[in-house]
Scaffold this motif. Structure first.
Motif, short mmCIF file in Angstrom:
data_model
loop_
_atom_site.label_atom_id
_atom_site.label_comp_id
_atom_site.label_asym_id
_atom_site.label_seq_id
_atom_site.Cartn_x
_atom_site.Cartn_y
_atom_site.Cartn_z
N ALA A 207 -37.64 44.49 -25.97
CA ALA A 207 -38.94 43.85 -26.23
C ALA A 207 -39.64 44.59 -27.37
N VAL A 208 -40.46 43.85 -28.07
CA VAL A 208 -41.17 44.41 -29.22
C VAL A 208 -42.60 44.76 -28.79
N ALA A 209 -43.02 45.99 -29.08
CA ALA A 209 -44.39 46.41 -28.76
C ALA A 209 -45.34 46.06 -29.90
N ILE A 210 -44.88 46.32 -31.12
CA ILE A 210 -45.68 46.03 -32.31
C ILE A 210 -44.79 45.39 -33.36
N ARG A 211 -45.31 44.41 -34.04
CA ARG A 211 -44.57 43.79 -35.14
C ARG A 211 -45.52 43.62 -36.31
N THR A 212 -45.09 44.02 -37.50
CA THR A 212 -45.88 43.72 -38.69
C THR A 212 -45.12 42.72 -39.54
N MET A 213 -45.87 41.86 -40.20
CA MET A 213 -45.27 40.85 -41.08
C MET A 213 -45.99 40.88 -42.42
N GLY A 214 -45.28 41.29 -43.44
CA GLY A 214 -45.83 41.30 -44.80
C GLY A 214 -47.13 42.07 -44.91
N LEU A 215 -47.18 43.22 -44.21
CA LEU A 215 -48.43 43.97 -44.15
C LEU A 215 -48.75 44.62 -45.49
N GLY A 216 -49.98 44.42 -45.95
CA GLY A 216 -50.43 45.04 -47.19
C GLY A 216 -51.84 45.57 -47.03
N LYS A 217 -52.12 46.68 -47.72
CA LYS A 217 -53.48 47.23 -47.72
C LYS A 217 -53.75 47.78 -49.12
N SER A 218 -54.78 47.25 -49.75
CA SER A 218 -55.14 47.72 -51.10
C SER A 218 -56.54 48.28 -51.08
N TYR A 219 -56.75 49.27 -51.92
CA TYR A 219 -58.09 49.81 -52.12
C TYR A 219 -58.51 49.53 -53.55
N GLY A 220 -59.79 49.24 -53.74
CA GLY A 220 -60.30 49.01 -55.08
C GLY A 220 -59.81 47.68 -55.64
N ALA A 221 -60.11 47.43 -56.93
CA ALA A 221 -59.75 46.16 -57.54
C ALA A 221 -59.46 46.38 -59.02
N GLY A 222 -58.79 45.40 -59.62
CA GLY A 222 -58.52 45.45 -61.06
C GLY A 222 -57.62 46.62 -61.41
N GLU A 223 -57.97 47.33 -62.48
CA GLU A 223 -57.10 48.39 -62.99
C GLU A 223 -57.03 49.59 -62.08
N THR A 224 -58.05 49.75 -61.23
CA THR A 224 -58.07 50.91 -60.35
C THR A 224 -57.52 50.59 -58.97
N ARG A 225 -56.94 49.40 -58.80
CA ARG A 225 -56.45 49.03 -57.48
C ARG A 225 -55.27 49.91 -57.07
N ILE A 226 -55.32 50.34 -55.82
CA ILE A 226 -54.20 51.11 -55.25
C ILE A 226 -53.62 50.29 -54.10
N ASP A 227 -52.33 50.02 -54.17
CA ASP A 227 -51.67 49.36 -53.06
C ASP A 227 -51.12 50.43 -52.12
N ALA A 228 -51.93 50.76 -51.13
CA ALA A 228 -51.54 51.82 -50.20
C ALA A 228 -50.37 51.38 -49.33
N LEU A 229 -50.32 50.06 -49.03
CA LEU A 229 -49.19 49.47 -48.30
C LEU A 229 -48.85 48.15 -48.96
N ALA A 230 -47.57 47.86 -49.06
CA ALA A 230 -47.16 46.59 -49.66
C ALA A 230 -45.99 45.99 -48.91
N ASP A 231 -46.22 44.80 -48.36
CA ASP A 231 -45.15 43.99 -47.80
C ASP A 231 -44.31 44.74 -46.76
N VAL A 232 -44.98 45.35 -45.81
CA VAL A 232 -44.26 46.08 -44.77
C VAL A 232 -44.04 45.16 -43.56
N SER A 233 -42.78 44.86 -43.29
CA SER A 233 -42.42 44.05 -42.12
C SER A 233 -41.48 44.87 -41.25
N VAL A 234 -41.95 45.20 -40.06
CA VAL A 234 -41.14 46.09 -39.22
C VAL A 234 -41.52 45.90 -37.75
N ASP A 235 -40.54 46.07 -36.87
CA ASP A 235 -40.77 45.99 -35.43
C ASP A 235 -40.72 47.39 -34.81
N PHE A 236 -41.56 47.60 -33.82
CA PHE A 236 -41.53 48.83 -33.03
C PHE A 236 -41.19 48.42 -31.60
#
Ligand code: ADP
Ligand code: ADP
Length: 232
Positions: free
Chosen positions: A1-30
């Motif tokens: 059984a799956v406890a946690i599932r992520t699908m295409g998880l992304g997290k960005s900080y800031g915008a434009g030229e200073t944007r940081i993609d701290a997470l990009a497209d993370v799909s994983v099961d725990f």
């Protein structure tokens, strides 16, 4: 059984030229009752991933399913309740309340939630953590390793679905680290808890069933049945 599932998880900080993609497209099961370690260089997104899984951070894109609940569907209040009732946390800094005894610290989250501890469960956790003769001590009267064991017992007190640990052995010597990791390992094997741990330490990661490696916010590889040598 799956406890946690992520699908295409992304997290960005800031915008434009200073944007940081701290997470990009993370799909994983725990998997349920599995012990997963997350490793990767500093700044690779480990803490951001843990925070998104735990409902502490809102992702910019994608989804996190905790059991059958999609976290972004929850409002702040429901998210707070979910964190309180279904999730436990262990941090690098033990974050104990200095004026309370070990036992009071362990039951604090339940007390704040107005819930009565499941006495049998709590007894099992306290026996396993090996702190029975320290329960009336304040944090200042405990060693670092003992304090972190109290923090682990606190994380488990509500019998949460998942325990998240962020560098739980970062402040501990190797003996105390082994105690804490042995406890987390035991809680997975014997209690059926699901544990997700961020660590830099190959010895710590070797207690897990699986190690996920992040780099630049992306999932790069994974290792099953790690040993300390294989993680290095
Ligand atoms: P790790 O835990 O692997 O060290 P983090 O998840 O803390 O990595 O950080 C991933 C990236 O996101 C880093 O580039 C970091 O600087 C950036 N970051 C993290 N939190 C914030 C924030 N609140 N604001 C801006 N950038 C952030
Ligand atoms: P116990 O008293 O249950 O043996 P330990 O803390 O010694 O407690 O170990 C608990 C479990 O953690 C062991 O059964 C083993 O599978 C795992 N373990 C112990 N030491 C290591 C290690 N150095 N690396 C990886 N896994 C370990």
């Amino acid at each position: 059984a799956v406890a946690i599932r992520t699908m295409g998880l992304g997290k960005s900080y800031g915008a434009g030229e200073t944007r940081i993609d701290a997470l990009a497209d993370v799909s994983v099961d725990f998997g349920r009752a599995r012990f997963t370690a997350i490793m990767g260089p500093s700044g690779s997104g480990k803490s951001t991933l843990l925070h998104c899984l735990a409902g502490l951070d809102r992702p910019t894109s994608g989804q996190v399913m905790l059991g059958d609940v999609e976290l972004s569907s929850l409002g702040e209040k429901a998210l707070t309740h979910l964190r309180r009732d279904r999730v436990g946390f262990v941090f690098q800094a033990f974050n104990l309340v200095p004026t309370l005894t070990a036992l009071e610290n362990i039951t604090l989250p339940l007390d704040l939630a107005g819930r009565k501890p499941d006495a049998e469960w709590l007894d099992k956790v306290i026996t396993t953590i090996g702190l029975r003769d320290r329960l009336s001590h304040k944090p200042s009267e405990l060693s670092g390793g003992q304090q972190q064991r109290v923090a682990c017992a606190r994380a488990l007190a509500s019998r949460p679905d998942v325990v998240f640990a962020d560098e739980p052995t970062g402040n501990l010597d190797s003996r105390s680290s082994a105690d804490v990791l042995g406890f987390l390992h035991h809680s997975v094997r014997e209690f059926g808890q699901t544990v997700v741990m961020v660590t830099h330490d190959p010895t710590a990661a070797a207690y897990a069933d699986r190690v996920l490696f992040l780099a630049d916010g992306r999932l790069r590889s994974e290792l099953l049945d790690p040993t300390a040598e294989s993680v290095l």
